[in-house]
Design an enzyme around this catalytic site. Structure first.
Site: not given
Ligand SMILES: O=P(O)(O)O[C@H]1O[C@H](CO)[C@@H](O)[C@H](O)[C@H]1O
Ligand SMILES: O=P(O)(O)O[C@H]1O[C@H](CO)[C@@H](O)[C@H](O)[C@H]1O
Lengths: 347, 347
Positions: A52, A55, A114, A154, A162, A165, A167, A169
């Site tokens: 990961c 981690c 994790h 997300n 993706s 873990h 998290h 943003q």
């Molecule tokens: O930043 P990550 O996790 O790689 O990407 C994810 O979140 C982003 C922000 O919403 C998007 O633009 C991406 O399409 C999504 O896959």
């Protein structure tokens, strides 16, 4: 026609925060589904995964290494969509119009563990996440040419996450994003006309009727907004008029953490799965203006509709016409309200 | 700064048709992908499937049977999101506002052959689909209280299509959907100021530069719009100012069919798969007004980004902030322009 009958027929509802509409077709869940089934998410994850990127102590794809962090850990995204050194400029050629966009993208690891997700964390651990959000909002918002700080998560691979873990943003940027522009405009209009926050009045009305309330505590309310788009969309709103998350005092911060925990536990309990969603905090822009109209709130947009593997698709009609939903906000609120407070995996 | 350099940095672009923005992060495709992989779609389907609700002669989920149709076949959706007998009324209670919505939803089977898709059909068969769209737009648009007719297709299970039999849908309704409202407003403003159609002027500019053009024939242009949101988004626009699909003459109808075929063949060739998308025709509302400003166009919103199994997710930031894309419109146009005209499966 009485309200219940009205709600049982197809109708559009108005979103007071954005000024936009959603089409509601309550009778439509009866249709058969031969379409896509999502895979079941992996529920049992180890507390540490050597592969990961997030981690503690591990090397990321960029080659950098994570510290052996023990609390919440935030760092600049190695693959940031926005960059700090983008020169501010504009481009226009007749009908083509563009603006350079400067920004900072961060990743916030919610826990070194994790295997965790928000509903499985303790309230005091969620408080620590909120504190990092506060610090980041404060620091990023003060950077030169940063007019807006978007905190979001997300969750789940069907929401484009993706890495499992835990998290979220943060994308901070030089212009005010569109959704926030819409909400600023609507709240401002209301403020000018009423000298009151739009969401404070809305909360008052919702608490009176109770129809769409899921939960409340001393400081926060969790409800399915009247104009919800996603099947089990939820909004967490502070009872007092707070423009941003920095304006919360300590008891409020605790109340907020508790609400996040309770809402996400109910989500997991709904289909007995680790429930996917995108969540985000909308609050006042950091463009230096006062923004008395802003009343912060956190929204959850979860895609699942019928089960852990069948989601609502926002496609053809929704893209070209209007967002559309198949169950009413009242129905969704009823379901969520009556789910237990204890996570289904806790015996 | 020169244009190329400007485009290589993160920037926002303005959509002249909706008045909204998209964030472009051209450097971002380099990030690693540990996220969701879509399944490969099934490519070899039989011409007739006894279990398909849409094949000629078969029984549908509702119990009704399809005729043994030999051409395009349209019928009222058994699970319509909008209903014809919904009484028109409105509801308002302080901050809650709703409107009943009346409508008609139809399914249009493009062919009796279960195995076909638009790129695999002959141009003259696509012309027959266009003729049905014309009839439906005309007939539905004349119904009482039908102000808008939305023609669209969801292709592929990742676009929420619940049946692979080649088909599209039509949702006709009493109000004008939001996306169409936006485009009406922008085109109207332009018309008032210039006495010319916004898209006619835009096409002129695009044809001069050529940067975003994929294909053109005598009557139509296919291009990646400057403000494209989806990775390989395409717009097909008539060269002459036509407000709706009824205003095409026969050679134009043929040119339109040819463009649809060529664009969808290139799509399949891009990742050598049956390419998923939602497509839709935006044209003038049927609310009885003249709408001289409207210039019809057909758009394709395809989700695939990196390969046949990795799509672009419009999630957290995109839902709470702005739509965001990782490749430029110019890059996408270059790729699509240079793909062969012959379908990859045709030896
Ligand atoms: O930043 P990550 O996790 O790689 O990407 C994810 O979140 C982003 C922000 O919403 C998007 O633009 C991406 O399409 C999504 O896959
Ligand atoms: O009508 P269908 O094919 O069952 O459903 C599909 O298209 C509709 C219109 O875009 C969407 O509302 C649904 O979410 C999608 O699954």
């Amino acid at each position: 026609m009485d309200k219940r009958e009205f709600y049982n027929n197809p109708h559009r509802r108005y979103n007071i925060l954005t000024g936009e509409w959603v089409l509601v077709s309550p009778h439509r869940t009866k249709r058969p589904w031969q379409g896509k089934q999502e895979g079941h998410p992996v529920l049992d994850r180890p507390s540490y995964d050597a592969n990961c990127y997030l981690c503690p102590g591990n090397q990321r794809a960029s080659g950098k290494s994570n510290p052996k962090y023990e609390q919440v850990f935030s760092f600049v995204n190695d693959y940031s969509a926005l960059l700090q050194d983008t020169p501010i400029s504009t481009y226009q050629s007749r009908l083509l119009k563009a603006q350079a966009e400067k920004g900072i993208c961060k990743v916030v690891c919610f826990s070194p563990d994790h295997s965790l997700t928000l509903p499985l964390m303790e309230v005091q651990d969620i408080e620590k996440i909120i504190e990092v959000w506060q610090q980041e909002y404060n620091t990023l918002g003060k950077e030169e040419n940063i007019s807006h700080v978007q905190i979001f998560e997300n969750k789940g691979d069907i929401m484009g996450c993706s890495n499992p873990h835990p998290h979220g943003q943060i994308w901070a940027q030089s212009s005010i994003p569109q959704e926030v522009e819409k909400k600023t405009r609507q709240q401002q209009l209301y403020w000018e006309q009423n000298q009151k926050s739009l969401l404070a009045d809305y909360l008052e009305q919702e608490l009176e009727s109770g129809e769409r309330i899921i939960l409340e505590n001393e400081h926060f309310v969790a409800l399915v907004p009247y104009w919800a788009v996603w099947p089990y969309e939820v909004m967490i709103v502070p009872k007092k008029h707070r423009r941003d998350i920095l304006e919360m005092d300590n008891p409020e911060k605790k109340g907020f953490a508790e609400m996040i925990k309770k809402v996400t536990v109910r989500y997991d309990n709904l289909f007995e799965t680790t429930f996917p969603y995108s969540s985000g905090i909308h609050q006042r822009p950091t463009d230096g203006r006062e923004h008395r109209e802003w009343h912060f709130h956190m929204s959850f947009y979860p895609p699942l509709l019928r089960s852990a593997t069948v989601k609502k698709f926002m496609v053809g009609y929704e893209m070209f016409g209007n967002p559309q939903r198949d169950i009413t906000a009242e129905y969704a609120a009823d379901i969520l309200r009556n789910l237990p407070d204890r996570h289904y995996s806790v015996k």
